[in-house]
Design an enzyme around this catalytic site. Structure first.
Site, PDB file in Angstrom:
ATOM      1  N   ASN A 107      49.459  36.966  52.213  1.00 44.87           N
ATOM      2  CA  ASN A 107      48.983  38.083  51.393  1.00 44.87           C
ATOM      3  C   ASN A 107      47.485  37.919  51.169  1.00 44.87           C
ATOM      4  O   ASN A 107      47.046  36.941  50.565  1.00 44.87           O
ATOM      5  CB  ASN A 107      49.735  38.118  50.059  1.00 44.87           C
ATOM      6  CG  ASN A 107      49.313  39.281  49.188  1.00 44.87           C
ATOM      7  OD1 ASN A 107      48.271  39.246  48.539  1.00 44.87           O
ATOM      8  ND2 ASN A 107      50.130  40.319  49.163  1.00 44.87           N
ATOM      9  N   GLY A 140      60.010  40.331  42.855  1.00 48.16           N
ATOM     10  CA  GLY A 140      58.807  39.850  42.189  1.00 48.16           C
ATOM     11  C   GLY A 140      59.041  39.191  40.858  1.00 48.16           C
ATOM     12  O   GLY A 140      59.386  38.017  40.769  1.00 48.16           O
ATOM     13  N   GLY A 149      44.379  37.239  37.810  1.00 49.99           N
ATOM     14  CA  GLY A 149      43.049  37.342  38.414  1.00 49.99           C
ATOM     15  C   GLY A 149      42.916  36.656  39.763  1.00 49.99           C
ATOM     16  O   GLY A 149      41.870  36.104  40.089  1.00 49.99           O
ATOM     17  N   LYS A 162      51.250  33.426  47.946  1.00 51.67           N
ATOM     18  CA  LYS A 162      50.317  33.778  46.871  1.00 51.67           C
ATOM     19  C   LYS A 162      49.084  34.461  47.430  1.00 51.67           C
ATOM     20  O   LYS A 162      48.552  34.048  48.459  1.00 51.67           O
ATOM     21  CB  LYS A 162      49.932  32.517  46.101  1.00 51.67           C
ATOM     22  CG  LYS A 162      49.079  32.772  44.870  1.00 51.67           C
ATOM     23  CD  LYS A 162      48.949  31.508  44.055  1.00 51.67           C
ATOM     24  CE  LYS A 162      48.078  31.743  42.823  1.00 51.67           C
ATOM     25  NZ  LYS A 162      48.573  32.812  41.959  1.00 51.67           N
ATOM     26  N   LYS A 220      49.674  46.617  51.465  1.00 53.30           N
ATOM     27  CA  LYS A 220      50.399  46.675  50.192  1.00 53.30           C
ATOM     28  C   LYS A 220      49.719  47.682  49.277  1.00 53.30           C
ATOM     29  O   LYS A 220      48.569  47.490  48.870  1.00 53.30           O
ATOM     30  CB  LYS A 220      50.469  45.301  49.531  1.00 53.30           C
ATOM     31  CG  LYS A 220      51.363  45.286  48.284  1.00 53.30           C
ATOM     32  CD  LYS A 220      51.660  43.877  47.813  1.00 53.30           C
ATOM     33  CE  LYS A 220      52.665  43.894  46.665  1.00 53.30           C
ATOM     34  NZ  LYS A 220      53.009  42.529  46.209  1.00 53.30           N
ATOM     35  N   CYS A 269      42.510  45.512  45.097  1.00 52.87           N
ATOM     36  CA  CYS A 269      41.305  44.815  44.625  1.00 52.87           C
ATOM     37  C   CYS A 269      40.147  45.786  44.455  1.00 52.87           C
ATOM     38  O   CYS A 269      40.031  46.767  45.199  1.00 52.87           O
ATOM     39  CB  CYS A 269      40.893  43.736  45.624  1.00 52.87           C
ATOM     40  SG  CYS A 269      42.174  42.539  45.963  1.00 52.87           S
ATOM     41  N   ASN A 277      46.480  43.299  50.491  1.00 53.61           N
ATOM     42  CA  ASN A 277      46.521  43.856  49.140  1.00 53.61           C
ATOM     43  C   ASN A 277      45.282  44.711  48.898  1.00 53.61           C
ATOM     44  O   ASN A 277      44.176  44.182  48.758  1.00 53.61           O
ATOM     45  CB  ASN A 277      46.595  42.708  48.126  1.00 53.61           C
ATOM     46  CG  ASN A 277      46.465  43.173  46.693  1.00 53.61           C
ATOM     47  OD1 ASN A 277      46.660  44.347  46.389  1.00 53.61           O
ATOM     48  ND2 ASN A 277      46.122  42.254  45.809  1.00 53.61           N
ATOM     49  N   GLY A 313      58.527  44.156  36.588  1.00 60.46           N
ATOM     50  CA  GLY A 313      59.822  43.857  35.994  1.00 60.46           C
ATOM     51  C   GLY A 313      60.804  44.989  36.187  1.00 60.46           C
ATOM     52  O   GLY A 313      60.510  46.008  36.811  1.00 60.46           O
ATOM     53  N   SER A 323      54.594  38.270  46.731  1.00 59.58           N
ATOM     54  CA  SER A 323      53.367  37.502  46.513  1.00 59.58           C
ATOM     55  C   SER A 323      53.050  37.377  45.030  1.00 59.58           C
ATOM     56  O   SER A 323      53.185  38.337  44.265  1.00 59.58           O
ATOM     57  CB  SER A 323      52.205  38.187  47.237  1.00 59.58           C
ATOM     58  OG  SER A 323      50.992  37.514  46.971  1.00 59.58           O
TER      59      SER A 323
END
Length: 303
Positions: free
Chosen positions: A101, A267, A73, A46, A167, A132, A129, A219, A22
């Site tokens: 997601n 990702g 954001g 997304k 997640k 948050c 997710n 990464g 996502s």
């Protein structure tokens, strides 16, 4: 030797374990004209909230050695656009597993968005997710507390018939405790990890590079830490795990699965190379043959 790449997530069959993560693949449609999306095992869409969000001010991205930091954001068009427009359009061109997601800033928002996702015919799995901030709980992320993560899990479990994957955030002291709390609260599966909290400073301007000061570090650099967390959680919980974090090669996918992941998300590598996922999926059979692996399911949690 014919390689069998198929895996199963809560009764849903995936032709292979490769899933764009996502936030790194849009809503899938953006790359539909670049390659055949049907070579992918699944697509995690997304991150979506109840209302449309413009996101954080720019600059939102900072480069790092072997990675990047982002503070987008949760820019997105909102849950109604997801279920009424994005998913139906994607389903027209993609027959694999579609993962919604969902993000929220309150239990009510999580519940409402997941309920709408559950009713959307094209969605197969709901990925929640919990990174948050809880606006009603002092602003701390839901995923940093076992109790708060469990509260979110229970809230969405009440309104969902489809598989619910939570997640998890890696920015915690004990990810196993939080994973177990989500499992006990009714999660069907877990996705880990989300991004690590990071920061860069512009030494000439003497200010943070990001307008939001800090953001999510992802990464290749985070792969060993993500792998460790997948291993810990997969061996502590009975529900399936989707591994994520720094994956960039077919070999990385094999490592994640050996650590206990049933499927693997890619990702930040998608942002560096938009063809990363199809290339990884295409490389899996030869990598499996080199390692003497005929069925990917045989290596899940083998370490």
């Amino acid at each position: 030797m014919v390689s069998n790449l198929s895996v199963n997530l809560c009764g849903i069959s995936l032709k292979n374990p490769v899933i764009p993560a996502s936030g790194t693949f849009g809503f899938g449609l953006e790359l539909a004209g670049t390659f055949d999306l049907n070579v992918l095992g699944g697509i995690s869409l997304k991150g979506t909230t109840q209302e449309p969000r413009y996101g954080n001010p720019t600059p939102r991205v900072a480069e790092c050695t072997a990675g990047m930091i982002n503070s987008v954001g949760l820019q997105n068009p909102g849950i109604k656009a997801l279920v009424n427009d994005k998913v139906p359009c994607l389903r027209d061109v993609y027959d694999g597993c579609i993962i919604a997601n969902i993000s929220g800033f309150s239990l009510e928002e999580y519940r409402n968005c997941c309920a709408l996702s559950d009713k959307c015919e094209g969605i197969d799995i709901i990925e929640v997710n919990v990174s948050c901030p809880n606006v009603h709980g002092g602003g701390l992320a839901f995923g940093t507390s076992a109790k708060a993560a469990a509260d979110v899990t229970r809230a969405v479990r009440e309104v969902c018939r489809k598989p619910v994957f939570i997640k998890l955030s890696p920015n915690v002291t004990d990810i196993v405790e939080i994973a177990r709390a989500c499992e006990d609260a009714g999660a069907d599966g877990l996705t880990l990890v989300n991004t690590f909290l990071g920061m860069r400073i512009d030494t000439v301007r003497r200010k943070p590079v990001l307008a939001n000061t800090m953001g999510g570090f992802s990464g290749k650099a985070i792969f060993p830490i993500a792998l460790r967390m997948v291993y810990q959680v997969a061996h502590a919980c009975k529900i399936p795990v989707i591994g994520c974090g720094g994956v960039s090669t077919a070999g990385d996918v094999i490592e994640m699965m050996m650590a206990g992941a049933t499927a693997v998300q890619v990702g930040a590598e998608n942002l560096r190379n938009p063809l990363a996922c199809p290339e990884i999926a295409a490389a899996l059979p030869s990598t499996m043959q080199q390692l003497g692996i005929q069925n990917l399911t045989d290596i899940i949690g083998i370490v």
